[in-house]
Design an enzyme around this catalytic site. Structure first.
Site, short mmCIF file in Angstrom:
data_model
loop_
_atom_site.label_atom_id
_atom_site.label_comp_id
_atom_site.label_asym_id
_atom_site.label_seq_id
_atom_site.Cartn_x
_atom_site.Cartn_y
_atom_site.Cartn_z
N HIS A 1 10.82 -14.90 89.28
CA HIS A 1 12.15 -14.36 89.55
C HIS A 1 12.59 -13.56 88.33
O HIS A 1 12.52 -14.05 87.20
CB HIS A 1 13.15 -15.48 89.83
CG HIS A 1 14.40 -15.00 90.48
ND1 HIS A 1 15.33 -14.22 89.83
CD2 HIS A 1 14.88 -15.18 91.75
CE1 HIS A 1 16.33 -13.95 90.65
NE2 HIS A 1 16.08 -14.51 91.82
N ASP B 1 12.81 -19.62 97.30
CA ASP B 1 12.23 -19.34 98.62
C ASP B 1 11.06 -20.28 98.90
O ASP B 1 10.95 -20.85 99.99
CB ASP B 1 11.76 -17.89 98.69
CG ASP B 1 12.90 -16.90 98.47
OD1 ASP B 1 13.89 -16.99 99.20
OD2 ASP B 1 12.79 -16.06 97.57
#
Length: 394
Positions: free
Chosen positions: A296, A337
């Site tokens: 990320h 996710d």
């Protein structure tokens, strides 16, 4: 909080393109975190995240046009907000760390914090009637439910903030009911919490129900992501909360945003079909494919939301094998996710659960940003740099 990745002074100077004295000045002013070197207390190590952020700011400062363009892609802040802070590997809602909040808070508690309700509880009133169950996936059902409720919300013109918060609570509950096609039931001391209604719709056991609660809190907001920006743009036009939330939902359906959980599931299915997690991941990397669910940009040392969930998720051999293969080949840690997919797989939740959890939780954040945009006013209207054909001069 995740420990920062540390680099030595020589590497920091190379990345920044400055003199050593300038690096020391940055550290003394608190712009760069530093720690004593474990092998030599006379030397220091510096947080790579801070160094890279300063380096990017220095590069953009030399080009105003480039700086403006870069703000649209993980760039510098473009508007003021008092809602959510992502800093030093930590996610906070109005000064409260999200991972700590998720230990006991409900989505309603989190919404009251994000909306800055103070002592007022907009969820004290009975839930609104459940929307008619529409066909299609969760996003379609939710958009239909909000469109059916009408976009001309009276909260747009109401001066009493309690009127806006009450409308926001109804909107969040309506979204959750549409997402799982089941309205909240009566609780022991009041209306059933949203997380409990979602868990009941999925016949989740107590352990899974607690993880559903945690996931909703951790997904509630994440600063100015694509869907939140879309919601703020719509709110800036004077549109209702419902219209702003629908804009957020529409953006969430994209494969680069909320649709990322489906791409994670596709990766796991590919591994299951091939039978070898390491070989499948290696093939994807060799093709130049990105690995959905890992890494990320805002969390170089790892997504704290994923860590908070994965520490409690029941082991799933397939998810665990993929995470191990990616860690070995790339060193990238899982993000939220992947964690939502692992949660659903480990606890027998529906395939649609990861996206649904993200959507229902994030609705609280979209509403918070829409409320803030309504309160501060101002139309969000950036300019475009024209690069097309021009009419010949002369």
């Amino acid at each position: 909080m995740n420990a920062p990745v540390l680099i030595d002074a020589d590497e920091a100077i190379r990345r920044l393109g400055v003199r050593r004295a300038t690096l020391y000045a940055y550290a003394s002013r608190g712009l760069v975190r530093s720690e004593p070197h474990p092998d030599d207390p006379r030397r220091s190590l510096y947080a790579a995240e801070d160094i890279d952020r300063l380096a990017a700011r220095r590069r953009l400062g030399r080009s105003p046009g480039g700086a403006a363009a870069r703000t649209l892609d993980w760039g510098l802040p473009v508007l003021d907000s008092a809602i959510t802070l992502v800093e030093h590997g930590c996610l906070s809602y109005r000064g409260v760390e999200a991972t700590g909040l998720a230990e006991s808070a409900t989505l309603e508690d989190t919404a009251r914090l994000l909306w800055d309700c103070g002592e007022f509880d907009p969820f004290a009133e009975p839930p609104p009637p459940a929307p008619a169950a529409a066909p299609g996936p969760a996003a379609t059902r939710c958009i239909a439910a909000l469109a059916d409720a009408g976009f001309a919300g009276s909260e747009v013109w109401g001066r009493d903030p309690r009127r806006r918060w009450a409308a926001a609570a109804r909107l969040l509950r309506r979204t959750a009911a549409a997402a799982v096609a089941r309205p909240p039931g009566p609780g022991a001391t009041g209306p059933e919490p949203i997380s409990a209604a979602v868990a009941r719709a999925w016949t989740a056991d107590p352990t899974a129900a607690d993880l559903v609660r945690r996931a909703l809190v951790l997904a509630a907001d994440h600063e100015l992501n694509a869907s939140t920006f879309a919601a703020r743009v719509v709110a800036s036009t004077g549109a209702s909360l419902a219209a702003a939330v629908v804009a957020g939902m529409a953006a969430l359906t994209g494969p680069r945003h909320g649709g990322m959980t489906e791409r994670v599931q596709a990766l796991l299915e590919e591994v299951a079909a091939g039978g070898d997690a390491r070989a499948t991941v290696a093939r994807r990397l060799a093709r130049g494919d990105r690995l959905p669910g890992f890494g990320h940009p805002l969390y170089p040392a790892g997504d704290p939301r994923a860590s908070a969930l994965l520490a409690r998720v029941r082991p799933d051999p397939l998810s665990d094998a993929v995470a191990a293969a990616v860690a070995e080949l790339t060193g990238e840690p899982p993000n939220i996710d992947f964690a939502l997919v692992a949660l659903a797989r480990g606890h027998g939740l529906p395939a649609e659960a990861p996206f649904t959890l993200f959507l229902v939780g994030r609705t609280a954040g979209w509403i918070a940003h829409a409320l803030e945009q309504q309160a501060t006013g101002g139309l969000i209207r950036p300019r475009a740099r024209y690069v097309g054909r021009r009419r010949p001069s002369g």
